[in-house]
Design a protein around this motif. Structure first.
Motif, PDB file in Angstrom:
ATOM      1  N   LEU A  12       0.829  -1.207   0.000  1.00  0.00           N
ATOM      2  CA  LEU A  12       0.000   0.000   0.000  1.00  0.00           C
ATOM      3  C   LEU A  12       0.864   1.258   0.000  1.00  0.00           C
ATOM      4  CD1 LEU A  12      -2.846  -1.022   2.501  1.00  0.00           C
ATOM      5  CD2 LEU A  12      -3.016  -0.743   0.007  1.00  0.00           C
ATOM      6  N   VAL A  13       1.951   1.238   0.766  1.00  0.00           N
ATOM      7  CA  VAL A  13       2.877   2.379   0.771  1.00  0.00           C
ATOM      8  C   VAL A  13       3.545   2.518  -0.594  1.00  0.00           C
ATOM      9  CG1 VAL A  13       5.000   3.290   1.800  1.00  0.00           C
ATOM     10  CG2 VAL A  13       3.272   2.231   3.254  1.00  0.00           C
ATOM     11  N   PHE A  14       3.892   1.386  -1.205  1.00  0.00           N
ATOM     12  CA  PHE A  14       4.503   1.424  -2.533  1.00  0.00           C
ATOM     13  C   PHE A  14       3.538   2.043  -3.553  1.00  0.00           C
ATOM     14  CE2 PHE A  14       5.472  -0.544  -6.653  1.00  0.00           C
ATOM     15  CZ  PHE A  14       6.833  -0.270  -6.763  1.00  0.00           C
ATOM     16  N   LEU A  15       2.268   1.652  -3.501  1.00  0.00           N
ATOM     17  CA  LEU A  15       1.260   2.230  -4.395  1.00  0.00           C
ATOM     18  C   LEU A  15       1.105   3.723  -4.139  1.00  0.00           C
ATOM     19  CD1 LEU A  15      -0.945   1.810  -6.544  1.00  0.00           C
ATOM     20  CD2 LEU A  15      -2.534   1.245  -4.678  1.00  0.00           C
ATOM     21  N   PHE A  16       1.142   4.105  -2.862  1.00  0.00           N
ATOM     22  CA  PHE A  16       1.047   5.525  -2.511  1.00  0.00           C
ATOM     23  C   PHE A  16       2.235   6.297  -3.094  1.00  0.00           C
ATOM     24  CE2 PHE A  16       1.741   8.962   0.682  1.00  0.00           C
ATOM     25  CZ  PHE A  16       0.603   9.693   0.394  1.00  0.00           C
ATOM     26  N   MET A  17       3.421   5.669  -3.105  1.00  0.00           N
ATOM     27  CA  MET A  17       4.594   6.308  -3.692  1.00  0.00           C
ATOM     28  C   MET A  17       4.394   6.552  -5.187  1.00  0.00           C
ATOM     29  SD  MET A  17       8.373   4.762  -4.412  1.00  0.00           S
ATOM     30  CE  MET A  17       7.643   3.913  -5.814  1.00  0.00           C
TER      31      MET A  17
END
Length: 446
Positions: A12-17
């Motif tokens: 999810l953090v990667f997608l947010f990035m």
């Protein structure tokens, strides 16, 4: 492919990035003119650096490749949809952006920055971030020159100096933000850990009292079992009728039940001993910290009873660390009794002296707002004596002060309670200080 398997939160953090980095790259400035006027400086790379430090489960080359492709496609789509530029020309214009993020991530994929702690290499990270940004900028300029002009790349010292200056400002800005955020998280975790240790300290101090009460119950159960069996033996020897023999068997049954109760209590007592001996919190703390914890807890207890009670403590700093649970269980019983005895409003004071260069630890606890009649002072330590009743009229167990006196005497100390009979109660305890030091309390535990 991955160093450690990323969790759902990591993805999810990667997608947010992938969403935030292209958006952060839109507020921009153009430091160069002429052939390199399309070169931009934005917040995209500082935000990307933040995610590089955050997303440690992902290989950095993988992160840089995905970020570069996303930014390149986002800017191409923006030019086509908003400005009506041809797809091929816009794509070719933004291809150098991919080389920027790929080159940036390449520096952070080096082995010496892979497995170390971030805090252990803060300056090293700052240095590599600056070099990475300069290298990535040069790579983007080179790709821009190769795609657009197909001729030798011309990089002047002035351009390199300008890139270096921009890299220093941006990297230290984002790293300062990152480490401040990490420091805040560390303080939050430390506060949570301290609160949990305080909760465990109070719980274990309560278990000390419960273990004492259970040990008394064990002795009573053993005495009742022995007495019942003695009566059974006597009745059996005198039984001549079936009715008398039935009474003897009933006494034997009661003795057996008492024995079962004793065995059950023994198992519970063994569990309490294991809990109090195998603990994972600090066993020894300075008295001022112990009293601070005690006051904080008793203030909440007083508020829960809707009583207006002020607490005052006078405990000098610098006293040697003492056994937390023994001292906390003693003080907790006395202060809780004072809180419960005060009708509606009063003050509780705690004073501790001695301990530093003096083997005597003197504890004074006084309260206003309650009193003990003089003729009852000699009975307050008797087992079962109480003046407290709950809302249903049921009397308290009356073992709190009995436990305190037992523990004080077991430590080789003295305790005395006094009252003016009108509005004041005082309690003075004198303990040999070395009994509460490390390696001297094991024999005094319940």
């Amino acid at each position: 492919m991955f160093d450690t398997k990323p969790t759902r939160r990591d993805w999810l953090v990667f997608l947010f990035m992938l969403i935030l980095v292209p958006l952060a790259g839109e507020p921009k400035i153009h430091p160069f003119t002429g052939d390199f006027a399309n070169f931009r400086v934005s917040f995209g790379s500082p935000v990307f650096l933040l995610f590089l430090l955050w997303l440690r489960p992902f290989p950095r080359l993988f992160t840089g490749t995905c970020a570069g492709i996303t930014v390149m496609l986002f800017r191409t789509a923006l030019d086509v949809c908003l400005y009506g530029q041809p797809l091929g020309a816009s794509f070719a214009l933004h291809v150098p952006t991919f080389f920027y993020y790929f080159g940036y991530a390449l520096f952070f994929a080096l082995p010496q920055l892979t497995h170390k702690s971030i805090y252990a290499q803060a300056l090293e990270i700052a240095f590599w971030a600056i070099i990475a940004e300069v290298f990535a900028s040069v790579a983007e300029l080179a790709a821009m020159n190769a795609i657009a002009y197909q001729e030798s790349y011309q990089l002047t010292l002035g351009m390199l100096g300008r890139l270096l200056l921009i890299a220093v400002f941006r990297c230290f800005f984002i790293l300062s933000f990152f480490f401040l955020f990490q420091l805040y998280n560390t303080e939050v975790r430390l506060a949570r850990k301290t609160k949990e240790q305080h909760r465990l300290s109070l719980l274990i101090s309560s278990l000390y009292e419960e273990a004492f009460e259970l040990r008394c119950a064990l002795r009573s159960a053993e005495d009742v079992t022995h007495d019942c069996y003695q009566i059974y033996d006597a009745v059996k020897s005198l039984a001549h009728t079936p009715q008398q023999q039935a009474i003897a068997q009933e006494l034997l049954r009661i003795a057996g039940q008492c024995h079962e109760i004793k065995k059950t209590h023994q198992r519970i007592y063994a569990g309490l001993q294991e809990l109090t001996n195998n603990r994972h919190v600090e066993d020894y703390l300075p008295p001022d910290q112990i009293v601070r914890l005690l006051v904080h807890t008793q203030e909440k207890y007083a508020r829960s009873l809707n009583k207006d009670i002020r607490f005052h403590s006078n405990v000098p700093r610098g006293l040697p660390p003492l056994h937390v649970f023994l001292l906390l269980s003693l003080l907790g019983n006395l202060v809780a009794n004072a809180v419960e005895a005060i009708q509606s409003k009063g003050m509780i004071s705690i004073r501790i002296t001695g301990g530093a260069g003096d083997d005597r630890l003197c504890i004074h606890i006084g309260n206003t707002g309650s009193a003990i009649p003089p003729h009852r002072l000699s009975r307050v330590f008797h087992p079962g004596y109480t003046t407290k009743f709950d809302s249903t009229g049921k009397a308290s167990s009356g073992v709190g002060l009995t436990y305190v006196r037992h523990q004080v005497e077991n430590l080789g100390g003295t305790i005395a309670i006094d009252s003016d009979g009108r509005n004041t109660v005082t309690c003075d305890i004198v303990l040999p200080c070395h009994k509460l030091h490390k390696n001297d309390t094991k024999g005094n535990q319940p």
